[in-house]
Scaffold this active site. Structure first.
Site, PDB file in Angstrom:
ATOM      1  N   LYS A 100       0.846  -1.195   0.000  1.00 53.84           N
ATOM      2  CA  LYS A 100       0.000   0.000   0.000  1.00 53.84           C
ATOM      3  C   LYS A 100       0.883   1.247   0.000  1.00 53.84           C
ATOM      4  CE  LYS A 100      -2.072   2.363   3.356  1.00 53.84           C
ATOM      5  NZ  LYS A 100      -1.937   3.699   2.776  1.00 53.84           N
ATOM      6  N   GLU A 120      11.001   1.633   9.494  1.00 59.67           N
ATOM      7  CA  GLU A 120      11.855   2.801   9.231  1.00 59.67           C
ATOM      8  C   GLU A 120      11.003   4.020   9.569  1.00 59.67           C
ATOM      9  OE1 GLU A 120      13.315   2.432   5.187  1.00 59.67           O
ATOM     10  OE2 GLU A 120      14.660   0.808   5.756  1.00 59.67           O
ATOM     11  N   CYS A 128      13.225  11.819   5.800  1.00 63.29           N
ATOM     12  CA  CYS A 128      13.413  11.438   7.207  1.00 63.29           C
ATOM     13  C   CYS A 128      14.818  11.722   7.685  1.00 63.29           C
ATOM     14  CB  CYS A 128      13.101   9.957   7.374  1.00 63.29           C
ATOM     15  SG  CYS A 128      14.140   8.912   6.323  1.00 63.29           S
ATOM     16  N   GLU A 137       9.657  16.053  15.385  1.00 64.01           N
ATOM     17  CA  GLU A 137       9.950  16.068  13.949  1.00 64.01           C
ATOM     18  C   GLU A 137       8.948  16.970  13.240  1.00 64.01           C
ATOM     19  OE1 GLU A 137       8.785  12.628  11.579  1.00 64.01           O
ATOM     20  OE2 GLU A 137      10.734  12.659  10.593  1.00 64.01           O
TER      21      GLU A 137
HETATM   22  P1  NAD Z   1       2.413   7.962   8.150  1.00 68.96           P
HETATM   23  O1  NAD Z   1       2.901   7.139   9.288  1.00 68.96           O
HETATM   24  O2  NAD Z   1       1.303   8.909   8.399  1.00 68.96           O
HETATM   25  O3  NAD Z   1       1.907   7.028   6.957  1.00 68.96           O
HETATM   26  C1  NAD Z   1       2.754   6.089   6.342  1.00 68.96           C
HETATM   27  C2  NAD Z   1       1.912   4.976   5.741  1.00 68.96           C
HETATM   28  O4  NAD Z   1       1.277   4.272   6.788  1.00 68.96           O
HETATM   29  C3  NAD Z   1       0.797   5.463   4.828  1.00 68.96           C
HETATM   30  O5  NAD Z   1       0.694   4.563   3.760  1.00 68.96           O
HETATM   31  C4  NAD Z   1      -0.435   5.404   5.719  1.00 68.96           C
HETATM   32  O6  NAD Z   1      -1.633   5.251   5.025  1.00 68.96           O
HETATM   33  C5  NAD Z   1      -0.127   4.181   6.554  1.00 68.96           C
HETATM   34  N1  NAD Z   1      -0.770   4.141   7.867  1.00 68.96           N
HETATM   35  C6  NAD Z   1      -1.083   5.177   8.673  1.00 68.96           C
HETATM   36  N2  NAD Z   1      -1.655   4.726   9.811  1.00 68.96           N
HETATM   37  C7  NAD Z   1      -1.680   3.364   9.724  1.00 68.96           C
HETATM   38  C8  NAD Z   1      -2.148   2.327  10.586  1.00 68.96           C
HETATM   39  N3  NAD Z   1      -2.692   2.592  11.776  1.00 68.96           N
HETATM   40  N4  NAD Z   1      -2.020   1.051  10.171  1.00 68.96           N
HETATM   41  C9  NAD Z   1      -1.464   0.762   8.973  1.00 68.96           C
HETATM   42  N5  NAD Z   1      -1.016   1.705   8.117  1.00 68.96           N
HETATM   43  C10 NAD Z   1      -1.112   2.991   8.486  1.00 68.96           C
HETATM   44  O7  NAD Z   1       3.690   8.691   7.571  1.00 68.96           O
HETATM   45  P2  NAD Z   1       3.747   9.755   6.388  1.00 68.96           P
HETATM   46  O8  NAD Z   1       3.168  11.027   6.880  1.00 68.96           O
HETATM   47  O9  NAD Z   1       3.221   9.133   5.141  1.00 68.96           O
HETATM   48  O10 NAD Z   1       5.337   9.906   6.184  1.00 68.96           O
HETATM   49  C11 NAD Z   1       6.130  10.801   6.885  1.00 68.96           C
HETATM   50  C12 NAD Z   1       6.841  10.101   8.028  1.00 68.96           C
HETATM   51  O11 NAD Z   1       7.597   8.991   7.534  1.00 68.96           O
HETATM   52  C13 NAD Z   1       7.858  10.984   8.729  1.00 68.96           C
HETATM   53  O12 NAD Z   1       7.780  10.755  10.117  1.00 68.96           O
HETATM   54  C14 NAD Z   1       9.191  10.481   8.205  1.00 68.96           C
HETATM   55  O13 NAD Z   1      10.300  10.728   9.039  1.00 68.96           O
HETATM   56  C15 NAD Z   1       8.920   9.020   8.064  1.00 68.96           C
HETATM   57  N6  NAD Z   1       9.844   8.393   7.121  1.00 68.96           N
HETATM   58  C16 NAD Z   1      10.832   7.594   7.605  1.00 68.96           C
HETATM   59  C17 NAD Z   1      11.746   7.013   6.722  1.00 68.96           C
HETATM   60  C18 NAD Z   1      12.887   6.124   7.195  1.00 68.96           C
HETATM   61  O14 NAD Z   1      13.514   5.503   6.353  1.00 68.96           O
HETATM   62  N7  NAD Z   1      13.191   6.080   8.481  1.00 68.96           N
HETATM   63  C19 NAD Z   1      11.619   7.240   5.361  1.00 68.96           C
HETATM   64  C20 NAD Z   1      10.602   8.079   4.915  1.00 68.96           C
HETATM   65  C21 NAD Z   1       9.709   8.654   5.801  1.00 68.96           C
HETATM   66  O1  6OD Z   2      17.500   5.592   0.432  1.00 64.88           O
HETATM   67  C1  6OD Z   2      16.854   4.743   1.061  1.00 64.88           C
HETATM   68  O2  6OD Z   2      17.004   3.528   0.883  1.00 64.88           O
HETATM   69  C2  6OD Z   2      15.874   5.170   2.067  1.00 64.88           C
HETATM   70  N1  6OD Z   2      15.244   4.195   2.734  1.00 64.88           N
HETATM   71  C3  6OD Z   2      15.624   6.486   2.253  1.00 64.88           C
HETATM   72  C4  6OD Z   2      14.734   7.026   3.206  1.00 64.88           C
HETATM   73  C5  6OD Z   2      14.502   8.344   3.207  1.00 64.88           C
HETATM   74  C6  6OD Z   2      13.606   8.957   4.130  1.00 64.88           C
HETATM   75  O3  6OD Z   2      12.835   9.843   3.847  1.00 64.88           O
END
Ligand code: NAD
Ligand code: 6OD
Length: 485
Positions: free
Chosen positions: A177, A253, A287, A389
């Site tokens: 998804k 992640e 992130c 964040e």
């Molecule tokens: P989010 O957690 O709101 O949503 C991410 C995904 O999870 C979406 O597809 C959403 O529909 C789904 N989701 C939300 N609630 C859920 C639940 N209860 N059960 C199952 N699925 C659910 O995050 P976002 O706003 O889409 O993304 C931004 C966040 O992602 C930031 O905190 C960012 O730091 C983090 N992020 C981390 C990494 C990493 O590699 N560590 C990479 C990219 C983004």
């Molecule tokens: O480069 C990647 O493999 C990775 N997981 C990046 C994540 C970025 C966060 O926003």
């Protein structure tokens, strides 16, 4: 009529009457109407995936699976500009970024894991019995089964394929998804899978929201064997609770509140360019972005002035304009969240060096979700703006005096994803790097990736590592076989 984005279940495109609008954040226009997958759709996708695992896919030799991954990569390459357009339409990111980072990484993810599984090896030990006879213990790697892959909106195809590619490479079936904000490139990937004839059920794409919707239905489903999730830390916590009853394997992640540390001996110009990049790439929606910048007091004023000048030179523009550096925030909701931090920073006593406002353009962008890249100074380390964040184009710059102080303050966070260190002293660089409580440290660079390396965070930034052999380990399980000769 807007475009309709369907779910892809068991090799068929499945519509539903329950739809939501996919919005272009540049100007608030409609990109598509998206079919929200119901609990019944999730069940159908899981059943299709389980059926695929019971068929030839579940027993397919590694070399053949690798070919399928290369075919998917070929399919993305063949429709490269469609993928670029999808990424740009959903996010408003500069087309330059979509062409040089996002879509190439989507292709690279499939090619990398296709090649990795062909060279992956397992363990074998020679063991002696009590009477001195020989035995061998060797391990075989098996797929986990059906993987739920849930990804965020910030790097849509990059992060979606970062999960789907290794999961398929290890022989799993996937129910994936994308974020509700960015369904288009995942929908295109379903088209690619269909066009190349990937066996039905091996790769399913569902669209919808999280809590109380598709995402939660997926993680709750008893037919899901493991969940790989990238997104917010608090969503990770909610998913952990959901999967606890099924004792499902997880890889998370999550968020970050990353520090950049600039020492007095850093190459000044490279450090300024590097921190502008690490704070504002993808409009601060990575992130790994540095929201907390610590700069040695002896160069602090000069550094802040240089950052201000470079930041104010960044072009906020339409995505197809090659000169554009900064696009909008992903949505009106996210714009409001970042703007709330602008207000909070003032209340917490920040000096706004630049930005801190929603820009007015006098054109269609005024209906979009833009914010100005923002630099703050003067906040105490306890300020909420320095602990939470923001995930927007913001950074706070603070002076420090000693290496000890820099280490302590950089580590003073509930998160632990990535640190960037800027110094020309090689001993200092390694000493500081090894003391960082983060899964990733970059020295004199930022977000330089090698897909063989472990990627992930500590504390609230995640659980587990993906990349290289770490992905092999997560997306498979081993059976040890002991044979007496
Ligand atoms: P989010 O957690 O709101 O949503 C991410 C995904 O999870 C979406 O597809 C959403 O529909 C789904 N989701 C939300 N609630 C859920 C639940 N209860 N059960 C199952 N699925 C659910 O995050 P976002 O706003 O889409 O993304 C931004 C966040 O992602 C930031 O905190 C960012 O730091 C983090 N992020 C981390 C990494 C990493 O590699 N560590 C990479 C990219 C983004
Ligand atoms: O480069 C990647 O493999 C990775 N997981 C990046 C994540 C970025 C966060 O926003």
């Amino acid at each position: 009529m807007p475009k309709i984005i369907s779910n892809y279940i068991g090799g068929r495109f499945v519509d539903s009457n329950k739809r939501f609008r996919n919005v272009n954040p540049v100007d608030g226009g409609t990109v598509a109407e998206v079919c929200e997958a119901s609990a019944a759709d999730v069940d159908a996708a899981v059943q299709a995936a389980r059926a695929a695992m019971a068929g030839p896919w579940g027993r397919m030799p590694v070399a053949e699976r690798a070919q399928w991954l290369h075919r998917i990569a070929d399919g993305i390459e063949a429709r490269f500009e469609n993928f670029v357009a999808a990424e740009v339409a959903d996010t408003g990111r500069p087309v330059r970024q979509a062409r040089t980072l996002d879509v190439p990484r989507g292709i690279a993810n499939f090619r990398f894991f296709a090649d990795l599984i062909k060279t992956a090896h397992t363990e074998c030990f020679e063991t002696a019995t009590a009477s001195g006879e020989r035995a061998f213990n060797y391990t075989v790697r098996k797929p986990l089964g059906v993987i739920a892959a849930i990804s965020p909106w910030n790097l849509p195809i990059l992060l979606f394929s970062w999960k789907v590619a290794p999961a398929l490479a290890l022989g799993n079936a996937v129910v994936a998804k994308p974020s509700e904000e960015t369904p288009s490139s995942a929908a295109l990937l379903a088209e690619v899978a269909h066009e190349i004839g990937l066996p039905p059920g091996v790769f399913n794409v569902l669209h919808g929201f999280g809590s109380g919707s598709t995402g939660e239905f997926m993680t709750r489903h008893p037919g899901i064997d493991a969940v790989t999730f990238t997104g917010e830390s608090r969503t990770g916590a909610a998913i952990m609770k959901t999967v606890a009853d099924g004792v499902k394997d997880i890889s998370f992640e999550l968020g970050g509140k990353n520090a950049a540390i600039v020492f007095a001996d850093a190459d000044f110009d490279k450090a300024v360019d590097g921190v502008v990049r690490s704070s504002f790439t993808n409009s601060g929606q990575v992130c790994l972005c540095s929201e907390r910048v610590l700069v040695h007091r002896s160069i602090f004023d000069r550094f802040v002035a240089a950052m201000k000048a470079k930041t104010e030179a960044l072009q906020l523009g339409f995505p197809m304009d090659e000169r554009t550096d900064i696009g909008p925030q992903i949505s009106k909701e996210h714009q409001a969240k970042v703007a709330a931090y602008f207000q909070l920073a003032r209340e917490e006593g920040a000096t706004v060096v630049t930005g801190g406002e929603i820009p007015r353009f006098g054109d269609a962008r005024d209906n979009g979700s833009w914010v100005r890249p923002t630099i703050w100074t003067g906040l105490p380390d306890s300020a909420r703006c320095l602990r939470e964040e923001v995930f927007g184009p913001v950074c706070h710059i603070a002076p420090f005096d000693t290496d000890e102080e820099a280490v302590a303050r950089a580590n003073d966070s509930d998160y632990g994803l990535a640190t960037a260190i800027w110094t020309q002293d090689i001993t200092r660089a390694h000493n500081i790097a090894q003391r960082m409580r983060s899964g990733l440290v970059w020295i004199n660079t930022w977000y330089l990736r090698d897909l063989r390396t472990p990627f992930g965070g500590v504390r609230m930034s995640g659980i587990g590592r993906e990349g290289g052999r770490h992905s092999l380990d997560f997306y498979s399980e081993t059976t040890n076989i002991c044979v007496k000769l």
